[in-house]
Design a protein around this motif. Structure first.
Motif, PDB file in Angstrom:
ATOM      1  N   LYS A   2       0.944  -1.272   0.091  1.00  0.00           N
ATOM      2  CA  LYS A   2      -0.037  -0.027  -0.081  1.00  0.00           C
ATOM      3  C   LYS A   2       0.863   1.217  -0.028  1.00  0.00           C
ATOM      4  O   LYS A   2       1.867   1.079   0.624  1.00  0.00           O
ATOM      5  CB  LYS A   2      -0.912   0.030   1.116  1.00  0.00           C
ATOM      6  CG  LYS A   2      -1.779  -1.040   1.254  1.00  0.00           C
ATOM      7  CD  LYS A   2      -3.089  -0.899   0.643  1.00  0.00           C
ATOM      8  CE  LYS A   2      -3.771   0.201   1.531  1.00  0.00           C
ATOM      9  NZ  LYS A   2      -5.145   0.503   0.974  1.00  0.00           N
ATOM     10  N   GLU A   3       0.492   2.192  -0.861  1.00  0.00           N
ATOM     11  CA  GLU A   3       1.219   3.514  -0.692  1.00  0.00           C
ATOM     12  C   GLU A   3       0.623   4.370   0.195  1.00  0.00           C
ATOM     13  O   GLU A   3      -0.362   4.183   0.929  1.00  0.00           O
ATOM     14  CB  GLU A   3       0.965   4.294  -1.954  1.00  0.00           C
ATOM     15  CG  GLU A   3       1.645   3.341  -3.488  1.00  0.00           C
ATOM     16  CD  GLU A   3       3.068   3.390  -3.303  1.00  0.00           C
ATOM     17  OE1 GLU A   3       3.735   4.370  -2.661  1.00  0.00           O
ATOM     18  OE2 GLU A   3       3.754   2.658  -3.776  1.00  0.00           O
ATOM     19  N   PRO A   4       1.251   5.361   0.758  1.00  0.00           N
ATOM     20  CA  PRO A   4       2.202   6.006   0.436  1.00  0.00           C
ATOM     21  C   PRO A   4       3.668   5.485   0.916  1.00  0.00           C
ATOM     22  O   PRO A   4       4.820   5.747   0.469  1.00  0.00           O
ATOM     23  CB  PRO A   4       2.295   7.490   0.668  1.00  0.00           C
ATOM     24  CG  PRO A   4       1.371   7.419   1.978  1.00  0.00           C
ATOM     25  CD  PRO A   4       0.501   6.243   1.793  1.00  0.00           C
ATOM     26  N   ASN A   5       3.485   4.764   1.939  1.00  0.00           N
ATOM     27  CA  ASN A   5       4.946   4.205   2.833  1.00  0.00           C
ATOM     28  C   ASN A   5       5.249   2.821   2.381  1.00  0.00           C
ATOM     29  O   ASN A   5       5.763   2.149   3.128  1.00  0.00           O
ATOM     30  CB  ASN A   5       4.775   4.535   4.029  1.00  0.00           C
ATOM     31  CG  ASN A   5       3.667   3.936   4.914  1.00  0.00           C
ATOM     32  OD1 ASN A   5       2.922   3.344   3.972  1.00  0.00           O
ATOM     33  ND2 ASN A   5       3.492   4.125   6.176  1.00  0.00           N
ATOM     34  N   ARG A   6       4.607   2.059   1.395  1.00  0.00           N
ATOM     35  CA  ARG A   6       4.764   0.793   0.862  1.00  0.00           C
ATOM     36  C   ARG A   6       4.394  -0.399   2.133  1.00  0.00           C
ATOM     37  O   ARG A   6       5.092  -1.080   2.188  1.00  0.00           O
ATOM     38  CB  ARG A   6       5.943   0.658   0.363  1.00  0.00           C
ATOM     39  CG  ARG A   6       6.070   1.498  -0.971  1.00  0.00           C
ATOM     40  CD  ARG A   6       7.115   1.456  -1.870  1.00  0.00           C
ATOM     41  NE  ARG A   6       7.422   0.256  -2.195  1.00  0.00           N
ATOM     42  CZ  ARG A   6       6.921  -0.531  -3.454  1.00  0.00           C
ATOM     43  NH1 ARG A   6       6.263   0.239  -4.210  1.00  0.00           N
ATOM     44  NH2 ARG A   6       7.413  -1.890  -3.861  1.00  0.00           N
ATOM     45  N   THR A   7       3.520  -0.198   2.996  1.00  0.00           N
ATOM     46  CA  THR A   7       3.167  -0.776   4.034  1.00  0.00           C
ATOM     47  C   THR A   7       2.623  -2.264   3.296  1.00  0.00           C
ATOM     48  O   THR A   7       1.779  -2.130   2.216  1.00  0.00           O
ATOM     49  CB  THR A   7       2.048  -0.597   4.704  1.00  0.00           C
ATOM     50  OG1 THR A   7       2.188   0.960   5.365  1.00  0.00           O
ATOM     51  CG2 THR A   7       1.658  -1.120   5.924  1.00  0.00           C
TER      52      THR A   7
END
Length: 103
Positions: free
Chosen positions: A42-47
Motif C-alpha cells: 500500500k502507498e504512500p509508505n509501501r506498507t
C-alpha cells in the motif's frame, strides 16, 4: 524481489522468497517454510498488507482482493477505453463549422 507472471502451477514450485506479479501492480506472494501468503504493498509508505494464504485463497480471488485493497476498481482495468468520434464521421451541418480540417 523478482517480478514474475503468476500461474497456479508456477506458484507451487517457487522457492522461499518474496515475489511480485507482472499483471497486477503492488501484488505479490511471500513464500515461507510452511505457508504462502498473498500481500499487497500500500502507498504512500509501501506498507505490506496481508490478504490471505495460498491455496486457501486462489490466485484469481487474491488478484480481485488486491485490486480492492489498492483502490483500483476492476471495471476500470477490464473495460476498453472509449475514444471520441473521428472528425471524418461528423458532418459539417452537425458541427456548424465551415472548414473542418481532418488530420
Amino acid at each position: 524481489m523478482p517480478t514474475i507472471r503468476f500461474t497456479d502451477i508456477g506458484l507451487r514450485a517457487l522457492p522461499e522468497g518474496l515475489y511480485f506479479d507482472e499483471k497486477t501492480p503492488a501484488f505479490g506472494i511471500r513464500i515461507g517454510k510452511t505457508r504462502k501468503t498473498w500481500i499487497v504493498l500500500k502507498e504512500p509508505n509501501r506498507t505490506k498488507l496481508r490478504i490471505g494464504h495460498y491455496p486457501d485463497l486462489s490466485l484469481a480471488d487474491a488478484r480481485k482482493r488486491a485490486m480492492v485493497a489498492i483502490g483500483t476498481p476492476m471495471e476500470a482495468r477490464t473495460k476498453a477505453p472509449s475514444f471520441p468520434m473521428r472528425a471524418s464521421s461528423i458532418s459539417i451541418k452537425e458541427t456548424g463549422v465551415r472548414d473542418l480540417a481532418i488530420r
